[in-house]
Scaffold this active site. Structure first.
Site, PDB file in Angstrom:
ATOM      1  N   GLU A 290      -5.220   3.784   5.924  1.00  0.00           N
ATOM      2  CA  GLU A 290      -4.808   3.468   4.547  1.00  0.00           C
ATOM      3  C   GLU A 290      -5.148   4.636   3.622  1.00  0.00           C
ATOM      4  O   GLU A 290      -4.410   4.955   2.700  1.00  0.00           O
ATOM      5  CB  GLU A 290      -5.542   2.197   4.086  1.00  0.00           C
ATOM      6  CG  GLU A 290      -5.123   1.717   2.726  1.00  0.00           C
ATOM      7  CD  GLU A 290      -5.827   0.439   2.306  1.00  0.00           C
ATOM      8  OE1 GLU A 290      -5.751  -0.574   3.023  1.00  0.00           O
ATOM      9  OE2 GLU A 290      -6.467   0.469   1.239  1.00  0.00           O
TER      10      GLU A 290
ATOM     11  N   SER B 108     -10.964  -0.452   3.034  1.00  0.00           N
ATOM     12  CA  SER B 108     -10.303  -0.707   4.322  1.00  0.00           C
ATOM     13  C   SER B 108      -9.825   0.624   4.891  1.00  0.00           C
ATOM     14  O   SER B 108      -9.067   1.329   4.234  1.00  0.00           O
ATOM     15  CB  SER B 108      -9.089  -1.613   4.123  1.00  0.00           C
ATOM     16  OG  SER B 108      -9.486  -2.796   3.501  1.00  0.00           O
TER      17      SER B 108
ATOM     18  N   ARG C 235       0.821  -1.228   0.000  1.00  0.00           N
ATOM     19  CA  ARG C 235       0.000   0.000   0.000  1.00  0.00           C
ATOM     20  C   ARG C 235       0.852   1.275   0.000  1.00  0.00           C
ATOM     21  O   ARG C 235       0.506   2.268   0.638  1.00  0.00           O
ATOM     22  CB  ARG C 235      -0.957   0.032   1.197  1.00  0.00           C
ATOM     23  CG  ARG C 235      -1.983  -1.052   1.227  1.00  0.00           C
ATOM     24  CD  ARG C 235      -2.948  -1.001   0.048  1.00  0.00           C
ATOM     25  NE  ARG C 235      -3.741  -2.198   0.021  1.00  0.00           N
ATOM     26  CZ  ARG C 235      -3.325  -3.330  -0.561  1.00  0.00           C
ATOM     27  NH1 ARG C 235      -2.174  -3.382  -1.195  1.00  0.00           N
ATOM     28  NH2 ARG C 235      -4.070  -4.403  -0.522  1.00  0.00           N
TER      29      ARG C 235
HETATM   30  C1  FAD Z   1     -15.695  -0.011  -1.494  1.00  0.00           C
HETATM   31  C2  FAD Z   1     -14.199   0.184  -1.628  1.00  0.00           C
HETATM   32  C3  FAD Z   1     -13.368  -0.916  -1.805  1.00  0.00           C
HETATM   33  C4  FAD Z   1     -11.971  -0.729  -1.955  1.00  0.00           C
HETATM   34  N1  FAD Z   1     -11.191  -1.836  -2.112  1.00  0.00           N
HETATM   35  C5  FAD Z   1      -9.850  -1.688  -2.253  1.00  0.00           C
HETATM   36  C6  FAD Z   1      -9.002  -2.840  -2.415  1.00  0.00           C
HETATM   37  O1  FAD Z   1      -9.468  -3.984  -2.468  1.00  0.00           O
HETATM   38  N2  FAD Z   1      -7.674  -2.642  -2.529  1.00  0.00           N
HETATM   39  C7  FAD Z   1      -7.112  -1.396  -2.500  1.00  0.00           C
HETATM   40  O2  FAD Z   1      -5.891  -1.286  -2.619  1.00  0.00           O
HETATM   41  N3  FAD Z   1      -7.893  -0.280  -2.361  1.00  0.00           N
HETATM   42  C8  FAD Z   1      -9.233  -0.401  -2.240  1.00  0.00           C
HETATM   43  N4  FAD Z   1     -10.029   0.708  -2.074  1.00  0.00           N
HETATM   44  C9  FAD Z   1      -9.392   2.042  -2.006  1.00  0.00           C
HETATM   45  C10 FAD Z   1      -9.428   2.837  -3.351  1.00  0.00           C
HETATM   46  O3  FAD Z   1     -10.455   2.387  -4.196  1.00  0.00           O
HETATM   47  C11 FAD Z   1      -8.108   2.766  -4.127  1.00  0.00           C
HETATM   48  O4  FAD Z   1      -7.059   3.275  -3.339  1.00  0.00           O
HETATM   49  C12 FAD Z   1      -8.154   3.551  -5.446  1.00  0.00           C
HETATM   50  O5  FAD Z   1      -6.994   3.300  -6.199  1.00  0.00           O
HETATM   51  C13 FAD Z   1      -8.328   5.060  -5.260  1.00  0.00           C
HETATM   52  O6  FAD Z   1      -8.575   5.607  -6.531  1.00  0.00           O
HETATM   53  P1  FAD Z   1      -9.281   7.015  -6.699  1.00  0.00           P
HETATM   54  O7  FAD Z   1      -9.213   7.381  -8.134  1.00  0.00           O
HETATM   55  O8  FAD Z   1     -10.635   6.965  -6.099  1.00  0.00           O
HETATM   56  O9  FAD Z   1      -8.316   7.951  -5.843  1.00  0.00           O
HETATM   57  P2  FAD Z   1      -8.733   9.219  -4.945  1.00  0.00           P
HETATM   58  O10 FAD Z   1      -9.416   8.713  -3.715  1.00  0.00           O
HETATM   59  O11 FAD Z   1      -9.435  10.216  -5.749  1.00  0.00           O
HETATM   60  O12 FAD Z   1      -7.286   9.739  -4.539  1.00  0.00           O
HETATM   61  C14 FAD Z   1      -6.458   8.979  -3.694  1.00  0.00           C
HETATM   62  C15 FAD Z   1      -5.094   9.672  -3.593  1.00  0.00           C
HETATM   63  O13 FAD Z   1      -4.461   9.656  -4.859  1.00  0.00           O
HETATM   64  C16 FAD Z   1      -4.203  10.988  -5.306  1.00  0.00           C
HETATM   65  N5  FAD Z   1      -4.431  10.975  -6.755  1.00  0.00           N
HETATM   66  C17 FAD Z   1      -5.500  10.487  -7.429  1.00  0.00           C
HETATM   67  N6  FAD Z   1      -5.286  10.537  -8.741  1.00  0.00           N
HETATM   68  C18 FAD Z   1      -4.053  11.074  -8.924  1.00  0.00           C
HETATM   69  C19 FAD Z   1      -3.251  11.366 -10.063  1.00  0.00           C
HETATM   70  N7  FAD Z   1      -3.652  11.129 -11.315  1.00  0.00           N
HETATM   71  N8  FAD Z   1      -2.017  11.900  -9.856  1.00  0.00           N
HETATM   72  C20 FAD Z   1      -1.553  12.151  -8.604  1.00  0.00           C
HETATM   73  N9  FAD Z   1      -2.277  11.892  -7.495  1.00  0.00           N
HETATM   74  C21 FAD Z   1      -3.508  11.355  -7.658  1.00  0.00           C
HETATM   75  C22 FAD Z   1      -5.138  11.871  -4.516  1.00  0.00           C
HETATM   76  O14 FAD Z   1      -4.616  13.180  -4.373  1.00  0.00           O
HETATM   77  C23 FAD Z   1      -5.193  11.127  -3.194  1.00  0.00           C
HETATM   78  O15 FAD Z   1      -4.057  11.434  -2.426  1.00  0.00           O
HETATM   79  C24 FAD Z   1     -11.417   0.560  -1.919  1.00  0.00           C
HETATM   80  C25 FAD Z   1     -12.273   1.681  -1.733  1.00  0.00           C
HETATM   81  C26 FAD Z   1     -13.648   1.488  -1.587  1.00  0.00           C
HETATM   82  C27 FAD Z   1     -14.546   2.679  -1.406  1.00  0.00           C
END
Ligand code: FAD
Length: 336
Positions: free
Chosen positions: A327, A237, A159
């Protein structure tokens, strides 16, 4: 103006001063440069599924919304696919499975964008995205140039990555994956999946079948985004599995290369007395399906989320002496 509560899966967070939605690389770079030149602290978001944003937040926000991917067919070693940062992750996984591009099928159903996946090296069911990332293209906010960062230099770990360690340095523009070709999934590495399919660890099944199984398992845990399922109104998580020298007796624990152990945070939370559905009020509770998710039951504030997270963290610390770490990225709020 759209509030962060509408742009995040936990559905909390204040209203940005400016919301820029950038659909191309040029638009992304321009928005970042404007903010950097004027010294404004810019919140970059993709799908908002790994963010806890304070209700008091009022800064500028850049939403990455570039989509599309290309497979470079001149590369012989499998598929070499470059995906725009704002592309929906699970749509990409679905296309990989349809095209016979292997290695991400166990990551089905993870919300958010492709560009965010390298940041915390998303993982699930025995796969981590770092296993298939070849390189990341990113705007370097310090040098004001585009960097191509090879996987070996991304400092991927559990992570984490170089991008998570330096949150304001790069904006990810696209991610290139190198994916083996085939019809069978990568070997099953996760016990729960093996049991679900009545297979052994190391067996392979059809990739579409594996994807469907993962989606069903995730839905059963509230880990698949669903507007009707409040157990999925979360960041997934909330806490990482902690690393310890000696795990508590009976705790599910996995040995790490450094001789330490990764312990199940869900187990620690349950054993510290917090059952599924536990809450301090009816606005925010642990998921009724999984103790590791903190969920918004409809009218949560960011303070409610932080209060419950602190309560659970302190309970685990008291019982086991182990400090849980979040996380997700916390914006304008922090755990004590
Ligand atoms: C129901 C649920 C289940 C999940 N299951 C998992 C799982 O099984 N495994 C897991 O690892 N995670 C899981 N997650 C967490 C999450 O989905 C992941 O971490 C995902 O990759 C986040 O993507 P996002 O586009 O929503 O990022 P955001 O939440 O929009 O951003 C997360 C971080 O990344 C940064 N960011 C986003 N895009 C960029 C970019 N292009 N350049 C620079 N910085 C950027 C943001 O500033 C922030 O710091 C889960 C979340 C939920 C709600």
């Amino acid at each position: 103006m759209t509030a962060l509560a509408e742009l995040t899966t936990l559905k909390v967070g204040g209203t940005p001063s400016v919301l820029t939605i950038a659909s191309t690389e040029d638009e992304i770079i321009e928005a970042v440069q404007v903010a950097d030149e004027t010294g404004q602290e810019l919140l970059i978001i993709g799908g908002g599924s790994n963010l806890v944003v304070s209700d008091n937040f009022s800064g500028p926000v850049l939403k990455i919304a570039s989509t599309g991917f290309e497979n470079d067919s001149t590369v012989c070693a499998g598929a070499w696919v470059t995906v725009q940062a704002g592309h929906n992750w699970d749509d990409f996984v679905s296309d990989c499975v349809k095209n016979g591009w292997l290695g991400v099928e166990a990551l089905s159903g993870i919300p958010g964008t492709v560009g965010a996946t390298p940041i915390q090296n998303v993982g699930a069911y025995g796969q981590q995205v770092s296993e298939t990332i070849a390189q990341v293209r990113a705007w370097n906010r310090e040098t004001k140039k585009i960097d191509t960062i090879f996987s070996a230099n991304c400092e991927f770990g559990y992570r984490t990555s170089i991008f998570k360690r330096h949150p304001n340095r790069w904006v990810i523009l696209s991610v290139t994956f190198q994916l083996p070709l085939g019809e069978l999934s990568s070997p099953i590495k996760y016990n729960e999946l093996a049991v679900y399919f009545d297979k052994e660890i190391g067996d392979r099944i059809s990739a579409p079948e594996l994807r469907e199984g993962v989606l069903e398992l995730r839905a059963g845990k509230g880990m698949l985004l669903d507007a009707q399922d409040q157990d999925s109104w979360s960041v997934g998580s909330f806490f990482m599995n902690p690393r310890v020298d000696t795990p508590p007796a009976d705790a599910p624990a996995w040995p790490e290369p450094d001789g330490r152990y990764k312990v199940s945070a869900a187990w620690l939370i349950e054993q510290a007395g917090f059952a599924k559905g536990f809450g301090l009020n009816d606005r925010v509770t642990l998921s009724t399906k999984h103790t590791l998710a903190i969920t918004n039951r409809g009218s949560a504030t960011s303070s409610d989320v932080i209060e419950l997270a602190n309560h659970v963290k302190n309970g685990v610390k008291e019982k086991f002496g182990i400090e849980l770490q979040p996380e997700a990225r916390l914006i304008g709020c922090a755990l004590s």
